[in-house]
Design a protein around this motif. Structure first.
Motif, PDB file in Angstrom:
ATOM      1  N   SER A 219      36.770  47.194  31.175  1.00  0.00           N
ATOM      2  CA  SER A 219      36.225  46.406  30.067  1.00  0.00           C
ATOM      3  C   SER A 219      35.853  47.300  28.892  1.00  0.00           C
ATOM      4  O   SER A 219      36.053  46.943  27.723  1.00  0.00           O
ATOM      5  CB  SER A 219      34.989  45.625  30.529  1.00  0.00           C
ATOM      6  OG  SER A 219      35.332  44.669  31.495  1.00  0.00           O
TER       7      SER A 219
ATOM      8  N   THR B 187      35.103  50.223  38.429  1.00  0.00           N
ATOM      9  CA  THR B 187      36.417  50.040  37.821  1.00  0.00           C
ATOM     10  C   THR B 187      36.437  48.909  36.808  1.00  0.00           C
ATOM     11  O   THR B 187      36.974  49.047  35.698  1.00  0.00           O
ATOM     12  CB  THR B 187      37.469  49.795  38.915  1.00  0.00           C
ATOM     13  OG1 THR B 187      37.497  50.927  39.792  1.00  0.00           O
ATOM     14  CG2 THR B 187      38.839  49.590  38.309  1.00  0.00           C
ATOM     15  N   ASP B 188      35.869  47.774  37.143  1.00  0.00           N
ATOM     16  CA  ASP B 188      35.921  46.626  36.229  1.00  0.00           C
ATOM     17  C   ASP B 188      35.192  46.925  34.923  1.00  0.00           C
ATOM     18  O   ASP B 188      35.682  46.600  33.830  1.00  0.00           O
ATOM     19  CB  ASP B 188      35.328  45.382  36.899  1.00  0.00           C
ATOM     20  CG  ASP B 188      36.214  44.847  38.016  1.00  0.00           C
ATOM     21  OD1 ASP B 188      37.411  45.217  38.061  1.00  0.00           O
ATOM     22  OD2 ASP B 188      35.706  44.070  38.847  1.00  0.00           O
TER      23      ASP B 188
END
Length: 816
Positions: free
Chosen positions: A637, A632-633
């Motif tokens: 990004s 997810t991160d």
């Protein structure tokens, strides 16, 4: 009596004026709720047809019915007038033609059978009939704009010659009104048979009647985005308004810039080397004290000039311009009025932007029913699919919300084309096949219809069996020329991707990666249809093929200057190894500034967008894409990188879904803000108010969805949810006889730059009951007729809710 009892949604127990009493099962309580404001009865008054008529929007601003075959409008001599018209007042008017497309690329399409008026030529033989010689400027208003006006079903202009021209239409017939200046002693009318937009005519035919001034003719013309040609015909009659016009005092044909009086057949003069031919008449002016107003009725057909005459006589027997215009506008108002908004604290420009967008979604495709010269059929026939690659993402999903009957007729027409030509239409204009831009993108269009309307298909005369057969033809059978129809199906089935080194006589060796991604989505659509039909094995087969998207994922690719971005869709050879395309290719950061259109010499693997953008395109399984992109991160990004570094391309369709992708990472507030910034920065109500080509209504439906606070997932029963730009928006669906209203409780207006504000969805209820997600709505909400209430906040960090069902579905998570 306090309450008037009638048929309400099941939770509404009574009404008093604009107030309802609603029962909530969750807390066993009654609540009083305000109802929608007074309906907008003339939504056509909010439509601005000139939006996007410069700056490459290529929007058609003339007169047409919803999906009308005839699109009568003014042509100008601007270089990029794909829809005939350019709002820039420095360009000359060249004629008023009966057929146009809207929002297209390629060469200039249609613009057939121009009419023109002369005030006074000293002699019949001196009239400057050629397009170059007759053209003239329009009057210019004090602000520098042309003295043109348009509203749904009507167009007018005032020419510098003093002639006022007005246009309106029925489905296959146009009617023109030419008001001549008071000093016109020899009003003359030109009928131009051969000048289409790109000057491509051959084999012209034309005769004129010297007594009635009826002109019958036609010619063959080139398709604008492919190798084919088409034949079109017209039938033009004249009448006076307010006086008896009578027979022409002079008549004849013209070739180039040379009228020849007394001739009635261009074959008497045509020697095969002049591409400008037509008829010229001189009419007697009106009696003194009566304005000279000449009406011209132009029927059109793709069958014959006799049928063009029959169309005109059937649809406009009385030459009543005002009646035709009023009926045309009423048709538009009924259609546009199915979508209603509360305008409280909403700018007029936003209301205009919405209704203008809705309007443009109903210009194409065009209803050519009864005008198919290629085979006889009792099924509807639609044309001007220009192209499915542009429209499959949003146009038909928007149509499903309020015009499913037209959607069903388009689907029936597509199935009928498949029956007679072997594959579904992809890009089509004026009955001619044109070049495919992407995959077989008719598949998700049929999938979208059946997934949403399978229960109603029989009542809409859509055969489930024929629909499925058409889908399988695309999926399994390779056509002789997959540049024009179908897929490169043999390679697709053999390798489960399109190899870059697969040279095949059946089509160009290009777009291998983007075609792979789109074929995979097409197979996902087929799997959903198979599932509904109970074809378990097929559903599993095509669901597996939907995963072919990931067969072109190379995890080792990075982007210069973006250390956190790893993995990219890339071209792949038959032996399984990867080739390399710079991820920046076909973006503003492309070091080679290369193009990526229909160019067989440019084998980069992508069409009209960069690998960075296409690496986000797995709409049926974003959950698996998130995992491939590192979780997810990393996914978030990458999305931020796409926007912050301007890889997001608002001008083209592959980027369309990207602003809403934050939903899948449980940050719907970010989607809301990104989508609102897109509207604020790139769309407005000016003549250059579109960021690029309207693409046959693709950009229009995209705009309408964003303003409604939603984004579709074609061939699924979900719509991603944000907040509308209005306190409420309602969709009436005549097939279900139901209205679904989305209310934005706490609405305080729309921030001018699209940033911040009380616009983020904190909570959702449907008919007073808590809903399972703040991020999407199920199609059942729209079939049943519901009241959806959104609680708004200024906190951008809202989530989709709690539980696994709150996130939008993906194939790998069992959501489909």
């Amino acid at each position: 009596m306090l309450f008037s009892y009638t048929t309400f949604p099941s939770n509404v127990v009574g009404k008093c004026g604009n107030t309802s009493v609603v029962y909530s099962q969750s807390n066993n309580q009654l609540s009083v709720q305000a109802q929608s404001p007074t309906p907008i009865t003339d939504p056509a008054s909010f439509v601005l047809p000139f939006i996007g008529t410069t700056n490459g929007g290529h929007v058609f601003p003339g007169a047409t019915l919803p999906h009308g075959m005839v699109k009568v409008g003014m042509d100008t001599d601007s270089p990029g007038n794909q829809a005939g018209y350019d709002a820039n007042s420095t360009f000359n008017a060249t004629g008023f033609s009966q057929l146009h497309d809207t929002g297209t690329g390629g060469a200039i399409s249609l613009s057939n059978f121009k009419l023109w008026a002369f005030v006074n030529c000293s002699r019949f033989e001196d009239c400057p009939t050629s397009l170059e010689s007759r053209k003239t400027l329009r009057n210019v208003l004090p602000d520098g704009s042309a003295d043109d006006f348009a509203s749904p079903g009507y167009f007018s202009t005032n020419l510098s010659t003093g002639i006022r021209v007005e246009l309106t239409s029925t489905r296959r017939t146009a009617i023109h009104r030419y008001t001549f200046p008071a000093d016109a002693t020899q009003p003359r009318m030109v009928v131009d048979i051969t000048n289409d937009g790109a000057r491509t005519s051959t084999n012209p035919v034309m005769t004129l009647d010297p007594t009635t001034a009826r002109v019958m003719g036609g010619a063959q013309f080139a398709a604008s985005f492919g190798p084919g040609r088409y034949t079109a015909f017209t039938c033009v009659d004249f009448a006076g308004e307010g006086f008896e016009l009578g027979s022409p005092t002079e008549f004849g044909t013209w070739l180039g810039n040379f009228p020849v009086q007394g001739q009635t057949d261009i074959n008497q003069l045509y020697f095969g080397f002049i591409d400008e031919l037509g008829a010229l008449f001189t009419f007697p002016p009106a009696p003194e004290g009566t304005p000279t107003v000449i009406l011209a009725r132009a029927g059109v057909s793709f069958i014959s000039s006799e049928q063009a005459c029959a169309n005109a006589e059937e649809e406009i027997p009385d030459f009543d311009f005002d009646r035709v215009q009023a009926e045309n506008r009423a048709t538009w108002n009924e259609l546009l009025g199915r979508i209603q908004v509360d305008t409280t604290n909403v700018s007029t420009e936003t209301i205009q932007l919405l209704y203008s967008a809705i309007y443009r979604t109903h210009i194409s495709p065009a209803d050519y029913t009864g005008e198919n010269p290629k085979w006889n059929s009792t099924e509807p026939y639609y044309d001007s699919y220009y192209c499915n690659w542009d429209t499959y993402r949003t146009l038909y999903s928007f149509m499903a919300l309020h015009d499913p009957v037209t959607f069903s007729r388009i689907v029936r027409g597509m199935i009928d084309i498949q029956k007679h030509e072997g594959w579904l239409p992809e890009c089509r204009g004026a009955t001619a096949m044109q070049f495919i831009q992407g995959g077989s993108n008719g598949d998700p269009i049929l999938g979208e219809f059946f997934v949403k309307f399978s229960d109603q298909a029989a009542a809409l005369n859509v055969s489930a069996g024929d629909l499925y057969t058409a889908l399988l033809a695309d999926a399994e059978l390779q056509p002789p020329n997959w540049n024009l129809q179908g897929r490169q199906a043999d390679a697709w089935k053999q390798f489960n991707y399109i190899p870059q080194d697969m040279f095949d006589a059946g089509g160009a060796n290009t777009k291998q990666v983007s075609r792979t991604l789109e074929h995979a989505f097409g197979d996902f659509a087929i799997s959903q249809v198979a599932k509904i039909l109970g074809k378990t094995d097929d559903a599993a087969k095509y669901s597996k093929r939907a995963n072919n998207s990931f067969n072109v994922w190379n995890p080792d690719i990075t982007v210069p200057g973006a250390p956190g971005v790893a993995g990219m869709m890339q071209p792949r050879f038959k032996n399984g190894t990867f080739n390399f395309t710079d991820p920046r290719h076909c973006s503003i950061h492309d070091p080679e500034m290369a193009t990526c259109f229909l160019n067989a010499a440019n084998r980069d693997g992508f069409y009209e967008s960069s690998p960075i953008v296409y690496s986000q395109y797995v709409p049926h399984d974003t959950a698996q894409l998130i995992q491939l992109q590192g979780g997810t991160d990393s996914f978030l990004s990458r999305l931020d990188f796409i926007f912050n570094q301007s890889y997001f391309d608002v001008t083209d369709e592959p980027s369309m879904q990207i602003p809403y992708m934050y939903h899948y990472a449980n940050l719907p507030g970010q989607s809301t803000q990104r989508s609102r910034q897109v509207i604020a920065e790139s769309f407005n109500t000016s003549v250059n108010g579109l960021p690029g080509n309207d693409d046959s209504g693709a950009m229009a439906s995209y705009t309408a969805f964003y303003l409604a606070g939603m984004y579709p997932l074609p061939a699924t029963r979900q719509l991603l949810l944000a907040s509308p730009f209005f306190p409420s928006i309602s969709f009436f669906n005549p097939l279900f006889n139901s209205t679904t209203t989305i209310k934005a409780n706490g609405f305080e207006g729309n921030p001018a730059d699209g940033t911040g504000g009380k616009v983020f969805v904190k909570n959702v209820t449907v008919n007073g009951e808590p809903y399972k997600s703040n991020c999407f709505l199920e199609w059942d909400v729209f079939t049943n007729g519901s009241v959806v209430e959104l609680t708004l906040t200024d906190d951008i960090n809202v989530t989709c809710g709690t539980g696994s069902e709150a996130l939008p579905p993906s194939l790998s998570t069992g959501g489909y």
